[in-house]
Design a protein around this motif. Structure first.
Motif, PDB file in Angstrom:
ATOM      1  N   GLU A 152      25.911 -20.836  -2.081  1.00  0.00           N
ATOM      2  CA  GLU A 152      24.931 -21.468  -2.970  1.00  0.00           C
ATOM      3  C   GLU A 152      23.508 -21.029  -2.609  1.00  0.00           C
ATOM      4  O   GLU A 152      22.692 -20.795  -3.500  1.00  0.00           O
TER       5      GLU A 152
ATOM      6  N   LYS B 152      26.994 -20.180  -8.059  1.00  0.00           N
ATOM      7  CA  LYS B 152      27.145 -21.521  -8.640  1.00  0.00           C
ATOM      8  C   LYS B 152      28.626 -21.855  -8.748  1.00  0.00           C
ATOM      9  O   LYS B 152      29.448 -20.991  -9.072  1.00  0.00           O
ATOM     10  N   LYS B 153      28.959 -23.128  -8.500  1.00  0.00           N
ATOM     11  CA  LYS B 153      30.330 -23.598  -8.722  1.00  0.00           C
ATOM     12  C   LYS B 153      30.562 -23.640 -10.230  1.00  0.00           C
ATOM     13  O   LYS B 153      29.787 -24.252 -10.965  1.00  0.00           O
TER      14      LYS B 153
ATOM     15  N   MET C  75      33.314 -19.654  -7.762  1.00  0.00           N
ATOM     16  CA  MET C  75      31.859 -19.565  -7.671  1.00  0.00           C
ATOM     17  C   MET C  75      31.428 -18.235  -8.260  1.00  0.00           C
ATOM     18  O   MET C  75      32.090 -17.216  -8.057  1.00  0.00           O
TER      19      MET C  75
ATOM     20  N   TYR D 165      28.144 -15.504  -9.485  1.00  0.00           N
ATOM     21  CA  TYR D 165      26.765 -15.030  -9.432  1.00  0.00           C
ATOM     22  C   TYR D 165      26.536 -14.143 -10.659  1.00  0.00           C
ATOM     23  O   TYR D 165      27.259 -13.186 -10.870  1.00  0.00           O
TER      24      TYR D 165
END
Length: 175
Positions: free
Chosen positions: A145, A150-151, A171, A173
């Motif tokens: 993070e 981001k989850k 997750m 990016y």
């Protein structure tokens, strides 16, 4: 060498690295977070798993000229894209660990993740980069993070770890 960023060097795996990988992947402290303590590696298993990849590029991570970890990256296959809910072509996955636990919590992982993200976007023209850490691995998730991941989606019972299927976070990016 794939790339260097300051004291960080990432280079493709060499057969001579098999002993260092076996050392790290037989250490219960490392295995707790990568592969599981019930799944130790010897040199033969390292050769079998790390030196016969299909589309994965395995790399050694060096910090201040010392081998400290491993990272791999790979284009996502169609089956994985479908599970994750993607249709884009240029999506890469990556997995990594710092094997020298004396170097944990010193920012090396963040440097590594950020540098690999840059490499994948600049050199491989990735559109999206994904990882799927287990939900209980708070230190890894926090690192990712901080690097801009981001989850996106919970992946229930995604990975077998120490005899039990564990939930993972997808997750992502995106630039």
């Amino acid at each position: 060498m794939l790339f260097q960023k300051g004291q960080l060097i990432v280079r493709e795996l060499d057969f001579k690295d098999r002993h260092k990988l076996a050392e790290w992947l037989s250490n219960p402290v490392v295995l707790e977070f990568y592969e599981g303590r019930d799944n130790p590696f010897d040199v033969e298993k390292v050769i079998q798993v790390f030196f016969h990849p299909e589309d994965e590029v395995g790399c050694m991570v060096e910090w201040e000229e010392e081998a400290v970890g491993y990272i791999q990256f790979y284009p996502l296959d169609d089956e994985t894209k479908e599970v994750y809910g993607y249709t884009q072509e240029d999506i890469y996955g990556m997995d990594q660990f710092i094997g020298e636990n004396k170097h944990w919590n010193k920012g090396i992982g963040q440097n590594l993740v950020r540098a690999m993200v840059s490499y994948l976007f600049e050199q491989k023209q990735a559109e999206i980069i994904v990882m799927d850490p287990q939900t209980w691995n708070k230190r890894a998730i926090h690192c990712y993070e901080k690097c801009g991941f981001k989850k996106i989606k919970l992946l229930p019972k995604r990975e077998l770890h120490e005899g039990e299927y564990k939930d993972c976070w997808l997750m992502e990016y995106k630039p």
